[in-house]
Write a protein that holds these residues in place. Sequence first.
Motif, PDB file in Angstrom:
ATOM      1  N   UNK A 164       0.808  -1.216   0.000  1.00 48.18           N
ATOM      2  CA  UNK A 164       0.000   0.000   0.000  1.00 48.18           C
ATOM      3  C   UNK A 164       0.847   1.274   0.000  1.00 48.18           C
ATOM      4  N   UNK A 165       2.108   1.168   0.418  1.00 46.70           N
ATOM      5  CA  UNK A 165       2.983   2.335   0.366  1.00 46.70           C
ATOM      6  C   UNK A 165       4.411   1.919   0.048  1.00 46.70           C
ATOM      7  N   UNK A 166       5.090   2.747  -0.748  1.00 43.21           N
ATOM      8  CA  UNK A 166       6.483   2.455  -1.099  1.00 43.21           C
ATOM      9  C   UNK A 166       7.405   2.790   0.074  1.00 43.21           C
ATOM     10  N   UNK A 167       8.632   2.322  -0.016  1.00 44.11           N
ATOM     11  CA  UNK A 167       9.554   2.607   1.085  1.00 44.11           C
ATOM     12  C   UNK A 167       9.876   4.096   1.153  1.00 44.11           C
ATOM     13  N   UNK A 168       9.735   4.797   0.027  1.00 46.88           N
ATOM     14  CA  UNK A 168       9.976   6.239   0.067  1.00 46.88           C
ATOM     15  C   UNK A 168       8.741   6.987   0.593  1.00 46.88           C
ATOM     16  N   UNK A 169       7.735   6.232   1.007  1.00 47.40           N
ATOM     17  CA  UNK A 169       6.579   6.867   1.632  1.00 47.40           C
ATOM     18  C   UNK A 169       5.432   7.187   0.696  1.00 47.40           C
ATOM     19  N   UNK A 170       5.688   7.170  -0.610  1.00 47.87           N
ATOM     20  CA  UNK A 170       4.586   7.512  -1.525  1.00 47.87           C
ATOM     21  C   UNK A 170       3.564   6.393  -1.555  1.00 47.87           C
ATOM     22  N   UNK A 171       2.325   6.780  -1.874  1.00 49.84           N
ATOM     23  CA  UNK A 171       1.229   5.828  -1.803  1.00 49.84           C
ATOM     24  C   UNK A 171       1.144   4.979  -3.070  1.00 49.84           C
TER      25      UNK A 171
END
Length: 562
Positions: free
Chosen positions: A298-305
């Motif tokens: 649901x979310x990438x490691x860089x925080x984007x959804x």
Amino acid sequence: MGYVILDFQDEIIDKTKKVLDISEDMIEIEVPSEERGDYALPCYSLARVLKKDPKKIAEELSTKIEMDFGTVESSGPYVNFKIDGSHLARETILSCLEKEESFGELSPKSEKIIVEHTSANPNGPLHVGRARNPIIGDTLARMYEKSGYEVEKQYYVNDIGRQIAILVWGTLNLDEKDLPTAERKKADHNLVRYYQMANKLLEEDESIEEDIQEIIRSMEKGDEDILQHFKNTAQKIMKGIAKSLERLEINLDSYKTESSLIVDGSVEEVIKKVSELKNSGEEDGALYYEKEDNKTFVARKNGTSLYPARDIAYHIWKAERADHLLNVLGEDHKLHGEFVQSVLKDLDVSPIPHIVFHSFVTFEGQEMSTRKGTYVTLDNFMDTAHEKAKEEIKKRKEVSTDELDSISEKIGMGAVRYNIIKVQPQKPIDFVWDDALDFEGNSAPFLQYSHTRANSILRKWGDNRLDIGSSDLQDFEDGEITLMKRISEFPRELRDAVENNSPHTMAKYAHKLAAEFNQFYRDYPVLHSEEKKIKRIAIVKSFKFAMGSVLQTLGIQKPKKM
RNA sequence: GGGCGUGUGGCCUAGUCUGGAUAUGGCGACAGCCUCCUAAGCUGUAGAACGGGGGUUCGAAUCCCCCUACGCCCGCCA
């Protein structure tokens, strides 16, 4: 005023219940073949419960039950119920004349349903494969409307994902002169060239991928310029898509953009809530939700959804605005659909969407792909349908150019809708140009033609007011009753089709109804029928309203002549 | 490998969820119907034991199991 056919069914249940002293849910009524009657009650399951011979039960019921307007007969282990033909015909005629084209509508539910359909990525024009979704969705929406729901037809616009990022990259980095000529002037046809070229370059050059990730990152971080660019590009294509759909009588009530869910912070909130669920976990800094060994990120490691997170946010937003949710999705979204339902349940969100899945349309055996450019655009398909209708009309009728154009549009678009909706959604369709547009047999023009014939009789009869005297609606002949019986079934067909979310059964019924009228038309003269004229005019008028209502439900237009 | 879906006369298709009385309709084929409200219509004939096999049941296209063909999915794409 109710409908004879539904009241009769209720009466059977009610009386059976009382005679056998059993509860309602034990009674299973079916619709038998015509000759046997209108409803049948097989007594096998009752036999088991009551520990009696099914034949005896059937016999008992047939002697003890007396219908207000109809007969009861046992036939072995079955009880057959038949509505009195004249009663049915008379009541149905009166009902049609009163309700006109709203004949068939069911009692208001005061419940709202959001029907989400199409929601195709705005990266190019719709192709025939994608058109299956809006046609199913719009037909379902119309069915719900007619059965008394408040309906909102909604398109979920993915204006920020990777697909759009690729398109945005294309518009920023490519020169128009390096692209093939656009098929049409519409923005969706124009912009898709950038998308296709960008995809091609992306395959050849990995460094572009970094550019694209950077574009996504800055957009989600709130870079106004980039965000605007995303939104504008998507919006331009959306206009083109909406325009195509309009030709098919498909109008959306609202568009909800994914970007709005990012901007208002609801996506971020969803990610937080999901991370608190016991089914969630982290891998390498990326957040996932796990169910039955399926991890959905649901979310990438860089925080984007990721899309799943945004779709959850969307469904929460929808759930706050309706009593029921219905989504129409391609079969590739099955797992995603289950994910959405599961997460919403975990988050205690209600209502959970019901999802109608449809399988894909192939093009002469090949996959249709916007990215690869292997497709027939809906716009081209519609033009071909229009032209073909025009040829057919020219073959048999002299009409003015204006009329010709408007009639062939109605016939062509009807054919497009009907040929897609008549097949049950989960069944694959292979699109073959030569067979795609049927104008004979089980086709939209067949339906429209029957309606036109009725119209034509009424036109010749004149706009006289129909004064029905007390003696007019009686002495019905067999064919008259058969037609009226078919008409009377519409409310039941509608009710059942909505219950099962099966739009194709509406198409099936429409065909049966039209065929019945064509037989009546052959066997029963109307305008030269002397003292039977008023009755027959009333029948033709009833058919016209009923068929009109059915066509409306299918989103098929009604040419006055053809 | 796992999950979901689809397989019905030469072709397309309904019925499958909720098991029942002769399996729906269309295309194509063949034979007919326009002095009569539009023949894009109507009538008739031929053509399928429902992918294969097992099972449950008084009864299976429909439920269960196995197999098979095809499609879709199992991505820090959407």
